[in-house]
Structures are given as structure tokens and as C-alpha cells.
Design a protein around this motif. Sequence first.
Motif, short mmCIF file in Angstrom:
data_model
loop_
_atom_site.label_atom_id
_atom_site.label_comp_id
_atom_site.label_asym_id
_atom_site.label_seq_id
_atom_site.Cartn_x
_atom_site.Cartn_y
_atom_site.Cartn_z
N HIS A 43 0.83 -1.21 0.00
CA HIS A 43 0.00 0.00 0.00
C HIS A 43 0.86 1.25 0.00
CE1 HIS A 43 -3.65 2.26 1.91
NE2 HIS A 43 -3.47 2.57 0.65
N ARG A 44 1.93 1.24 0.77
CA ARG A 44 2.81 2.41 0.84
C ARG A 44 3.63 2.59 -0.42
NH1 ARG A 44 3.68 0.51 6.24
NH2 ARG A 44 5.42 -0.72 5.45
N SER A 45 4.15 1.48 -0.96
CA SER A 45 5.20 1.58 -1.99
C SER A 45 4.78 1.09 -3.37
CB SER A 45 6.42 0.77 -1.54
OG SER A 45 6.87 1.18 -0.27
N GLY A 46 3.64 0.39 -3.46
CA GLY A 46 3.31 -0.30 -4.70
C GLY A 46 3.94 -1.68 -4.70
N PHE A 47 3.41 -2.59 -5.52
CA PHE A 47 3.92 -3.96 -5.48
C PHE A 47 5.35 -4.05 -5.98
CE2 PHE A 47 4.75 -8.04 -7.55
CZ PHE A 47 4.64 -8.87 -6.44
N ARG A 48 5.64 -3.44 -7.12
CA ARG A 48 6.97 -3.60 -7.71
C ARG A 48 8.06 -3.02 -6.82
NH1 ARG A 48 5.90 -1.06 -13.46
NH2 ARG A 48 4.53 0.18 -12.12
N ALA A 49 7.76 -1.90 -6.15
CA ALA A 49 8.77 -1.28 -5.28
C ALA A 49 8.75 -1.83 -3.86
CB ALA A 49 8.55 0.23 -5.25
N ALA A 50 7.78 -2.67 -3.55
CA ALA A 50 7.68 -3.21 -2.20
C ALA A 50 8.95 -4.01 -1.87
CB ALA A 50 6.46 -4.10 -2.07
N SER A 51 9.46 -3.79 -0.68
CA SER A 51 10.72 -4.41 -0.25
C SER A 51 10.44 -5.63 0.63
CB SER A 51 11.55 -3.39 0.53
OG SER A 51 12.59 -4.02 1.24
N LEU A 52 10.95 -6.78 0.21
CA LEU A 52 10.82 -7.97 1.05
C LEU A 52 11.57 -7.78 2.37
CD1 LEU A 52 11.14 -10.94 -1.48
CD2 LEU A 52 9.07 -10.03 -0.42
N ASP A 53 12.69 -7.08 2.33
CA ASP A 53 13.44 -6.83 3.56
C ASP A 53 12.60 -6.01 4.54
OD1 ASP A 53 15.65 -8.24 2.73
OD2 ASP A 53 16.71 -6.47 1.96
N ALA A 54 11.86 -5.01 4.02
CA ALA A 54 11.01 -4.20 4.88
C ALA A 54 9.88 -5.04 5.46
CB ALA A 54 10.44 -3.02 4.09
N ILE A 55 9.33 -5.95 4.66
CA ILE A 55 8.26 -6.83 5.14
C ILE A 55 8.79 -7.75 6.24
CG2 ILE A 55 6.74 -8.74 4.48
CD1 ILE A 55 6.59 -7.40 1.67
N LEU A 56 9.98 -8.29 6.03
CA LEU A 56 10.57 -9.17 7.04
C LEU A 56 10.87 -8.41 8.32
CD1 LEU A 56 13.01 -11.23 4.78
CD2 LEU A 56 10.85 -12.00 5.77
N GLU A 57 11.38 -7.19 8.18
CA GLU A 57 11.71 -6.41 9.38
C GLU A 57 10.46 -6.07 10.17
OE1 GLU A 57 13.93 -2.21 10.62
OE2 GLU A 57 13.86 -2.85 8.53
N SER A 58 9.39 -5.65 9.48
CA SER A 58 8.18 -5.25 10.20
C SER A 58 7.44 -6.44 10.78
CB SER A 58 7.25 -4.46 9.27
OG SER A 58 6.86 -5.24 8.16
N SER A 59 7.57 -7.60 10.14
CA SER A 59 6.86 -8.79 10.62
C SER A 59 7.66 -9.56 11.66
CB SER A 59 6.52 -9.71 9.45
OG SER A 59 7.71 -10.23 8.86
N GLY A 60 8.99 -9.36 11.68
CA GLY A 60 9.83 -10.13 12.58
C GLY A 60 9.97 -11.58 12.16
#
Length: 224
Positions: A43-60
Motif C-alpha cells: 500500500h505504501r510503496s506499490g507492489f513492484r517497489a515493495a521491499s521484502l526486507d522491509a516486510i521481514l523487518e516489520s513482521s519479525g
Amino acid sequence: MKASAANHSMSPQQARAPTKAGVRRQPDLTRQQLLQCAFDEIHRSGFRAASLDAILESSGVTKGALYHHFGSKTALGYAVVDEVVRPWVEALWKPILEAGNVIDAALALCRELARARSEQALQYGCPFNNLINEMSPLDRGFRERLQHILHDWHEGVIVGIRRGQANGSVRKDVDAEQVSALIISTAEGSVGLAKAKQSPAFFDAAMRGLEAYLESLRPLRAAP
């Protein structure tokens, strides 16, 4: 997923992935956490720019756990559409079908949308519409999933309008398919344009215009 002010505000932190009742196993909780954090990041970045690292960091969650549940970033994106975006969109329109008066219920939703809108909603827009604009031209899997959501929404509103025509709460001379298309286009378009303008006033004005249109769908009262 139950409709609420939080759902209607189009805030990624508020629109949560649905969960089943009862105690969930840890793998289920991990999967839901990944889905929600992926939804927020997309939602913040769009799918193509979405960062897996950011997802992992926020989810733990570890990268190994992510790939255990979702074989690729694309598979994760598909799951977000199926398991988060779809029930979130359905929570907007399905309660209207259960109402005795479809116009009253639709008006209440418009007023709730205007009341509950958040700064994040106007900053990032509607996650459903964002994905349509970004991914429908590029990826068949996204396009078909998003088309099915839109189709069900359109057909659902048609059913509601025709039910209203049958019970006398909606004018019989209106075309239900046209009404449905106009309502959905106005609702989605107003959020996208308000995002572009960064203007709550624009969104509020659009909702007032939609309310006026909905009022015009009521049967005309016979002159005394």
C-alpha cells in the motif's frame, strides 16, 4: 471480515487480514503476520517497489519462513489480493445487500467513508485501485484476481439495486448496471483523485455528490 469505520478509512494499518475464530497454530499466525505486513508495504510503496526486507523487518519473520509460506514475491502478492484485499473490499459493499433499504445503507456508507477517512488514506490511496492501476497491465495473475473482485462488487451492487426496485425503495426506471458502475467509479475515482490532490475537501465534495445522486434514485413521491 466485519465492516467498520477502520475498514472504510482505507488505512493499511487498520484494514487487517481476517482470522478464524479460536486458537491459531504458530504457522498460521506467521502467515497472517506476513500477509498484513506485505499489505502495508504494498500500500505504501506499490507492489513492484515493495521491499521484502522491509516486510521481514516489520513482521519479525525470517526469510526462510517467508519462502516456506510463499514461494516468491509474486505468490505473496497474489495471496495479499486474495486474503486481505478481497475481504476488505467485500466488507464495504456486502452489508448494503443485507439492508432493508439499499439507498439508506449506501448513504450511511458514504457518510462513514467521509467521517472515517484518514491522512494515510489520502496519502496512499485505495489499495485495491492502486493495484489495478499498477499491476493489471503487467501481470495476468494480478489482473484476473482484481477483475474478479471488481466483477463481484459490480454484480453485488446490481443485485442490491434490483432488490430495492422490487421493494419500492429504488426507482424502477433506472438501469441497475449503469447505477452500479457509476457508484463504484465515483467511490474509487474520488479516492484516487483526492490522493493526487492531497485534498480531504475534494474527497468530501465527491462523497456529497455521490450522496445527492443516491438520493435521486429514490422513487418520486406523488404530488398531493
